[in-house]
Design an enzyme around this catalytic site. Structure first.
Site, PDB file in Angstrom:
ATOM      1  N   GLY A 201       0.800  -1.199  -0.176  1.00 54.61           N
ATOM      2  CA  GLY A 201       0.008  -0.020   0.088  1.00 54.61           C
ATOM      3  C   GLY A 201       0.744   1.107   0.058  1.00 54.61           C
ATOM      4  O   GLY A 201       0.363   2.358   0.189  1.00 54.61           O
ATOM      5  N   GLU A 204       1.618   3.720  -5.255  1.00 54.01           N
ATOM      6  CA  GLU A 204       0.162   3.710  -6.234  1.00 54.01           C
ATOM      7  C   GLU A 204       0.456   2.870  -7.365  1.00 54.01           C
ATOM      8  O   GLU A 204       1.387   2.198  -7.726  1.00 54.01           O
ATOM      9  CB  GLU A 204       0.061   4.947  -6.848  1.00 54.01           C
ATOM     10  CG  GLU A 204       0.386   6.379  -5.850  1.00 54.01           C
ATOM     11  CD  GLU A 204      -0.963   6.600  -5.027  1.00 54.01           C
ATOM     12  OE1 GLU A 204      -1.928   6.342  -5.434  1.00 54.01           O
ATOM     13  OE2 GLU A 204      -0.863   7.293  -3.926  1.00 54.01           O
ATOM     14  N   ASP A 215       8.030  13.529  -6.801  1.00 52.80           N
ATOM     15  CA  ASP A 215       7.483  13.690  -5.420  1.00 52.80           C
ATOM     16  C   ASP A 215       8.422  14.246  -4.441  1.00 52.80           C
ATOM     17  O   ASP A 215       8.457  15.296  -3.790  1.00 52.80           O
ATOM     18  CB  ASP A 215       6.926  12.443  -4.862  1.00 52.80           C
ATOM     19  CG  ASP A 215       6.306  12.516  -3.392  1.00 52.80           C
ATOM     20  OD1 ASP A 215       5.154  13.087  -3.143  1.00 52.80           O
ATOM     21  OD2 ASP A 215       7.002  12.357  -2.441  1.00 52.80           O
ATOM     22  N   LYS A 219       8.945  18.094  -2.566  1.00 54.62           N
ATOM     23  CA  LYS A 219       9.111  18.557  -1.319  1.00 54.62           C
ATOM     24  C   LYS A 219      10.858  19.356  -1.087  1.00 54.62           C
ATOM     25  O   LYS A 219      10.906  20.239  -0.258  1.00 54.62           O
ATOM     26  CB  LYS A 219       9.456  17.135  -0.415  1.00 54.62           C
ATOM     27  CG  LYS A 219       8.230  16.427  -0.545  1.00 54.62           C
ATOM     28  CD  LYS A 219       8.318  14.998   0.247  1.00 54.62           C
ATOM     29  CE  LYS A 219       6.873  14.091   0.008  1.00 54.62           C
ATOM     30  NZ  LYS A 219       6.934  12.927   0.227  1.00 54.62           N
ATOM     31  N   GLY A 316       0.471   8.982   5.093  1.00 60.68           N
ATOM     32  CA  GLY A 316      -0.485   8.293   6.103  1.00 60.68           C
ATOM     33  C   GLY A 316      -1.716   9.211   6.329  1.00 60.68           C
ATOM     34  O   GLY A 316      -1.143  10.471   6.468  1.00 60.68           O
TER      35      GLY A 316
HETATM   36  N1  HSE Z   1       4.138   9.178  -1.690  1.00 59.64           N
HETATM   37  C1  HSE Z   1       4.856   9.560  -0.717  1.00 59.64           C
HETATM   38  C2  HSE Z   1       5.908   8.763  -0.441  1.00 59.64           C
HETATM   39  C3  HSE Z   1       4.151  10.222   0.199  1.00 59.64           C
HETATM   40  O1  HSE Z   1       5.958   7.469  -0.633  1.00 59.64           O
HETATM   41  O2  HSE Z   1       6.593   9.255   0.372  1.00 59.64           O
HETATM   42  C4  HSE Z   1       3.393  11.798  -0.356  1.00 59.64           C
HETATM   43  O3  HSE Z   1       4.067  12.535  -0.564  1.00 59.64           O
END
Ligand code: HSE
Length: 439
Positions: A201, A204, A215, A219, A316
């Site tokens: 989980g 995606e 991603d 950040k 989460g």
């Molecule tokens: N999908 C991201 C991760 C969390 O795997 O850290 C949301 O930014």
């Protein structure tokens, strides 16, 4: 005590977590914020389904309980934006569409504080969002946008105002870290480890944004803006994902006392910020090498206070929601008098390829006498000091070995490789793998 009324737009994984904490911790939140913090309204396209799935009171949702059309939802959103009785809007719709951007901007223009976990929109369209918040003297809370539950924004924005961040290095994407950890710990190849991450989980069904480094890049762009005041365009960042990391690379790294991590890196030197998101070999002595699974960790190196590590859950529902609620309390308590982001400084963003790192270069070559000498000579001729050369792995027709260098730039390495090709055109098989080493 004054009222501080909240509306949540978008009640999925994170929005529902915010609603739950606001209802669960009501007394504590009032006490900490010196306000009566009250969740007044939620807008979601599927009120009944959301209320049932997340065990929330249906009467908080706008509408009669039936599914809303997009136009109906927009009507409720606009009512909330114009409602003088709502003080703060939580945006948990997500995405970078003009629709969401307009909601954020119109909320700020209407004098509402906004709290969001939407890293993509802040990384890509942050300039206008932060400026609009500033022009309208309202707060923009975004703690949840970088590493979910980890209070890294508040640390840089509030706790380290008596210091300066020199260097940021971090594991900011849990999915990639989970995959690399499984490859290292269980000897899996990339695609099996990715399947495990999907099953668990973390990843995606379409894992592109996580494994491509996008991603993590969102950040890092936010952290660079905040730590240095850099007017960074997310597209300027050098971003490389973990798709090309092979099990054999981890074996080589292990021989050199390292593991491989997707590292978000930024360092400010004078008026330049060197930055990248890319896989790096991390020495076992470095704490980041020990961060396994979906855990996130940010290391800050500060001018006066030295190194700090922030480690915890980067995703989460309730984890991310806890950061959003903390921003709500902080906004209520300080009545909007929070400086959202650092003023822009005159800084140049440079790829970390122009910054000196030790590197590991793995060559696959033809296998005949003199090859190691030819390769290492070309490296030396480009003023790269060699640290170690690994043993040769002889396959049937090729050999594989790696060279670890002392600090040098990618520019020097690329020139050395071009020189090898010029001297012996067929010697190199495929592209050498070049990976920075984080000590
Ligand atoms: N999908 C991201 C991760 C969390 O795997 O850290 C949301 O930014």
């Amino acid at each position: 005590m004054k009222n501080f009324n909240i509306a949540i737009l978008g009640c999925g994984t994170v929005g529902s977590g915010v609603a739950k904490i606001l209802l669960d911790l009501k007394d504590q939140l009032n006490d900490k914020s010196d306000h009566v913090v009250e969740l007044k309204k939620i807008v979601d396209l599927f009120p009944k389904k959301s209320a049932e799935s997340y065990n929330l009171p249906l009467n908080l949702f706008c509408g009669s309980g039936n599914d809303l059309t997009k136009d109906e939802a927009t009507k409720y959103v606009n009512e909330i934006i114009n409602d003088t009785n709502i003080h703060l809007i939580v945006e948990t719709i997500g995405g970078t569409s003009d629709y969401v951007l307009d909601i954020i901007l119109n909320s700020l223009r209407a004098g509402k504080h906004v709290v969001t976990a939407n890293k993509a929109i802040l990384a890509e369209k942050g300039k206008i969002i932060f400026q609009t918040a500033k022009d309208n003297h309202v707060c923009l809370g975004y703690e949840a946008s970088v590493c979910g539950a980890i209070p890294i924004i508040k640390a840089i924005r509030e706790n380290f105002t008596g210091d300066q961040v020199i260097e940021i290095s971090g594991i900011l994407n849990g999915t990639s870290n989970y995959i690399l950890s499984k490859m290292q710990e269980e000897g899996l190849n990339f695609s099996s480890a990715l399947k495990m991450a999907q099953k668990a989980g973390y990843a995606e069904a379409d894992p592109t944004l996580d494994i491509s480094g996008g991603d993590a890049g969102h950040k890092l762009a936010i952290l660079i803006k905040l730590a240095y005041g850099a007017d960074i365009d997310y597209k300027e960042l050098l971003i490389e994902g973990i798709q090309k990391v092979e099990k054999e690379d981890l074996d080589f790294a292990n021989e050199m006392g390292c593991t491989i991590k997707l590292i978000c890196y930024a360092r400010k030197i004078d008026n330049k910020v060197f930055a990248s998101v890319k896989p790096m070999m991390v020495k076992y002595e470095n704490f980041l090498s020990k961060v396994s699974g979906a855990t996130n960790c940010v290391e800050l190196l500060n001018k006066y206070s030295g190194k700090h590590y922030f480690i915890g859950k980067g995703a989460g529902s309730l984890e991310t929601a806890s950061s959003i609620v903390a921003d709500i309390v902080f906004t209520a308590k300080y009545d909007g008098k929070i400086k959202n982001i650092t003023d822009l400084a005159d800084l140049e963003i440079q790829s970390s390829d122009n910054f000196e790192f030790p590197y590991n270069i793995t060559f696959t070559t033809e296998d005949y006498p003199g090859i190691t000498g030819l390769v290492t000579t070309a490296i030396g001729e480009n003023k790269i000091n060699i640290d170690t050369v690994s043993h040769n792995r002889h396959n049937k027709k090729s050999a594989e070995f790696s060279v670890a260098t002392m600090p040098c730039t990618m520019v020097q390495i690329k020139k050395a490789i071009a020189d090898i090709r010029a001297k012996a055109p067929s010697l190199l098989i495929g592209e050498p793998k070049i990976i920075p080493i984080l000590n």
